[in-house]
Design a protein around this motif. Structure first.
Motif, PDB file in Angstrom:
ATOM      1  N   MET A   1      68.204  40.698  40.140  1.00 49.73           N
ATOM      2  CA  MET A   1      66.796  40.397  39.913  1.00 49.73           C
ATOM      3  C   MET A   1      66.412  39.151  40.699  1.00 49.73           C
ATOM      4  O   MET A   1      67.069  38.120  40.616  1.00 49.73           O
ATOM      5  N   GLY A   2      65.370  39.240  41.481  1.00 47.23           N
ATOM      6  CA  GLY A   2      64.915  38.099  42.262  1.00 47.23           C
ATOM      7  C   GLY A   2      64.143  37.118  41.404  1.00 47.23           C
ATOM      8  O   GLY A   2      63.937  37.331  40.217  1.00 47.23           O
ATOM      9  N   ASP A   3      63.759  36.023  42.011  1.00 44.42           N
ATOM     10  CA  ASP A   3      62.947  35.053  41.292  1.00 44.42           C
ATOM     11  C   ASP A   3      61.577  35.658  41.008  1.00 44.42           C
ATOM     12  O   ASP A   3      60.933  36.180  41.926  1.00 44.42           O
ATOM     13  N   PRO A   4      61.129  35.584  39.759  1.00 43.30           N
ATOM     14  CA  PRO A   4      59.803  36.133  39.463  1.00 43.30           C
ATOM     15  C   PRO A   4      58.704  35.306  40.116  1.00 43.30           C
ATOM     16  O   PRO A   4      58.833  34.099  40.278  1.00 43.30           O
ATOM     17  N   ARG A   5      57.670  35.980  40.526  1.00 45.42           N
ATOM     18  CA  ARG A   5      56.493  35.324  41.088  1.00 45.42           C
ATOM     19  C   ARG A   5      55.294  35.709  40.244  1.00 45.42           C
ATOM     20  O   ARG A   5      55.327  36.696  39.521  1.00 45.42           O
ATOM     21  N   LEU A   6      54.243  34.930  40.378  1.00 48.67           N
ATOM     22  CA  LEU A   6      53.046  35.193  39.587  1.00 48.67           C
ATOM     23  C   LEU A   6      52.137  36.178  40.300  1.00 48.67           C
ATOM     24  O   LEU A   6      51.735  35.945  41.437  1.00 48.67           O
ATOM     25  N   GLY A   7      51.847  37.284  39.629  1.00 48.61           N
ATOM     26  CA  GLY A   7      50.838  38.206  40.115  1.00 48.61           C
ATOM     27  C   GLY A   7      49.527  37.886  39.425  1.00 48.61           C
ATOM     28  O   GLY A   7      49.517  37.363  38.314  1.00 48.61           O
ATOM     29  N   SER A   8      48.427  38.186  40.086  1.00 52.36           N
ATOM     30  CA  SER A   8      47.122  37.832  39.530  1.00 52.36           C
ATOM     31  C   SER A   8      46.123  38.972  39.638  1.00 52.36           C
ATOM     32  O   SER A   8      46.033  39.632  40.671  1.00 52.36           O
ATOM     33  N   ARG A   9      45.382  39.163  38.562  1.00 53.53           N
ATOM     34  CA  ARG A   9      44.242  40.092  38.552  1.00 53.53           C
ATOM     35  C   ARG A   9      42.943  39.298  38.464  1.00 53.53           C
ATOM     36  O   ARG A   9      41.904  39.830  38.079  1.00 53.53           O
ATOM     37  N   LEU A  10      43.004  38.017  38.805  1.00 55.17           N
ATOM     38  CA  LEU A  10      41.847  37.141  38.629  1.00 55.17           C
ATOM     39  C   LEU A  10      40.645  37.616  39.430  1.00 55.17           C
ATOM     40  O   LEU A  10      39.536  37.693  38.911  1.00 55.17           O
ATOM     41  N   LYS A  11      40.859  37.947  40.698  1.00 54.19           N
ATOM     42  CA  LYS A  11      39.722  38.369  41.536  1.00 54.19           C
ATOM     43  C   LYS A  11      39.070  39.631  40.965  1.00 54.19           C
ATOM     44  O   LYS A  11      37.842  39.723  40.902  1.00 54.19           O
ATOM     45  N   GLU A  12      39.902  40.598  40.565  1.00 53.71           N
ATOM     46  CA  GLU A  12      39.366  41.845  40.001  1.00 53.71           C
ATOM     47  C   GLU A  12      38.577  41.577  38.730  1.00 53.71           C
ATOM     48  O   GLU A  12      37.497  42.134  38.532  1.00 53.71           O
ATOM     49  N   ALA A  13      39.121  40.724  37.867  1.00 53.40           N
ATOM     50  CA  ALA A  13      38.433  40.410  36.609  1.00 53.40           C
ATOM     51  C   ALA A  13      37.136  39.654  36.876  1.00 53.40           C
ATOM     52  O   ALA A  13      36.115  39.899  36.227  1.00 53.40           O
ATOM     53  N   ARG A  14      37.163  38.755  37.849  1.00 48.07           N
ATOM     54  CA  ARG A  14      35.971  37.969  38.173  1.00 48.07           C
ATOM     55  C   ARG A  14      34.877  38.865  38.743  1.00 48.07           C
ATOM     56  O   ARG A  14      33.713  38.777  38.333  1.00 48.07           O
ATOM     57  N   THR A  15      35.238  39.745  39.669  1.00 48.91           N
ATOM     58  CA  THR A  15      34.219  40.608  40.273  1.00 48.91           C
ATOM     59  C   THR A  15      33.695  41.621  39.250  1.00 48.91           C
ATOM     60  O   THR A  15      32.511  41.930  39.239  1.00 48.91           O
ATOM     61  N   ALA A  16      34.580  42.098  38.361  1.00 44.51           N
ATOM     62  CA  ALA A  16      34.140  43.024  37.308  1.00 44.51           C
ATOM     63  C   ALA A  16      33.144  42.340  36.370  1.00 44.51           C
ATOM     64  O   ALA A  16      32.245  42.998  35.832  1.00 44.51           O
ATOM     65  N   ALA A  17      33.298  41.029  36.194  1.00 45.43           N
ATOM     66  CA  ALA A  17      32.380  40.270  35.343  1.00 45.43           C
ATOM     67  C   ALA A  17      31.101  39.884  36.090  1.00 45.43           C
ATOM     68  O   ALA A  17      30.191  39.304  35.501  1.00 45.43           O
ATOM     69  N   GLY A  18      31.042  40.207  37.391  1.00 49.45           N
ATOM     70  CA  GLY A  18      29.848  39.910  38.180  1.00 49.45           C
ATOM     71  C   GLY A  18      29.692  38.436  38.512  1.00 49.45           C
ATOM     72  O   GLY A  18      28.571  37.959  38.702  1.00 49.45           O
ATOM     73  N   LEU A  19      30.804  37.718  38.581  1.00 50.24           N
ATOM     74  CA  LEU A  19      30.756  36.279  38.848  1.00 50.24           C
ATOM     75  C   LEU A  19      31.232  35.947  40.261  1.00 50.24           C
ATOM     76  O   LEU A  19      32.155  36.582  40.759  1.00 50.24           O
ATOM     77  N   THR A  20      30.621  34.941  40.850  1.00 44.11           N
ATOM     78  CA  THR A  20      31.126  34.397  42.109  1.00 44.11           C
ATOM     79  C   THR A  20      32.261  33.426  41.777  1.00 44.11           C
ATOM     80  O   THR A  20      32.441  33.023  40.620  1.00 44.11           O
ATOM     81  N   GLN A  21      33.004  33.034  42.808  1.00 44.05           N
ATOM     82  CA  GLN A  21      34.050  32.028  42.593  1.00 44.05           C
ATOM     83  C   GLN A  21      33.435  30.748  42.037  1.00 44.05           C
ATOM     84  O   GLN A  21      33.990  30.122  41.133  1.00 44.05           O
ATOM     85  N   ALA A  22      32.281  30.361  42.561  1.00 45.14           N
ATOM     86  CA  ALA A  22      31.627  29.129  42.113  1.00 45.14           C
ATOM     87  C   ALA A  22      31.201  29.223  40.647  1.00 45.14           C
ATOM     88  O   ALA A  22      31.338  28.254  39.885  1.00 45.14           O
ATOM     89  N   GLU A  23      30.689  30.383  40.235  1.00 42.18           N
ATOM     90  CA  GLU A  23      30.262  30.556  38.844  1.00 42.18           C
ATOM     91  C   GLU A  23      31.453  30.502  37.885  1.00 42.18           C
ATOM     92  O   GLU A  23      31.380  29.868  36.827  1.00 42.18           O
ATOM     93  N   LEU A  24      32.549  31.163  38.266  1.00 40.07           N
ATOM     94  CA  LEU A  24      33.742  31.109  37.422  1.00 40.07           C
ATOM     95  C   LEU A  24      34.290  29.691  37.376  1.00 40.07           C
ATOM     96  O   LEU A  24      34.693  29.207  36.307  1.00 40.07           O
ATOM     97  N   ALA A  25      34.287  29.014  38.504  1.00 45.24           N
ATOM     98  CA  ALA A  25      34.770  27.630  38.558  1.00 45.24           C
ATOM     99  C   ALA A  25      33.989  26.745  37.595  1.00 45.24           C
ATOM    100  O   ALA A  25      34.568  25.944  36.854  1.00 45.24           O
ATOM    101  N   GLU A  26      32.668  26.915  37.587  1.00 40.61           N
ATOM    102  CA  GLU A  26      31.828  26.114  36.696  1.00 40.61           C
ATOM    103  C   GLU A  26      32.164  26.396  35.237  1.00 40.61           C
ATOM    104  O   GLU A  26      32.286  25.477  34.427  1.00 40.61           O
ATOM    105  N   ARG A  27      32.342  27.659  34.899  1.00 39.32           N
ATOM    106  CA  ARG A  27      32.674  28.035  33.516  1.00 39.32           C
ATOM    107  C   ARG A  27      34.028  27.485  33.088  1.00 39.32           C
ATOM    108  O   ARG A  27      34.225  27.150  31.920  1.00 39.32           O
TER     109      ARG A  27
END
Length: 69
Positions: A1-27
């Motif tokens: 087993m290799g070293d685990p790395r972090l996978g992210s669904r952040l972009k998908e969740a953010r776009t599904a919520a209709g938010l820009t990066q700036a809007e999510l950052a503010e929240r």
């Protein structure tokens, strides 16, 4: 087993919520650049940031991030 790395669904969740990066950052109380680096796998978020992002998107940390190996 290799070293685990972090996978992210952040972009998908953010776009599904209709938010820009700036809007999510503010929240979540961080900069847009922080959101960008997390989405692109450059920066691994702290526990506090992961919790803040999950809360801002109405999901769980596990819904946003996962381990890959």
């Amino acid at each position: 087993m290799g070293d685990p790395r972090l996978g992210s669904r952040l972009k998908e969740a953010r776009t599904a919520a209709g938010l820009t990066q700036a809007e999510l950052a503010e929240r979540a109380g961080v900069s847009r650049k922080t959101i960008n680096t997390v989405e692109n796998g450059i920066f691994v978020p702290s526990t506090l940031l992961a919790l803040a992002l999950a809360r801002a998107l109405g999901t769980t940390v596990e819904g946003l991030f996962y381990l890959t190996d």
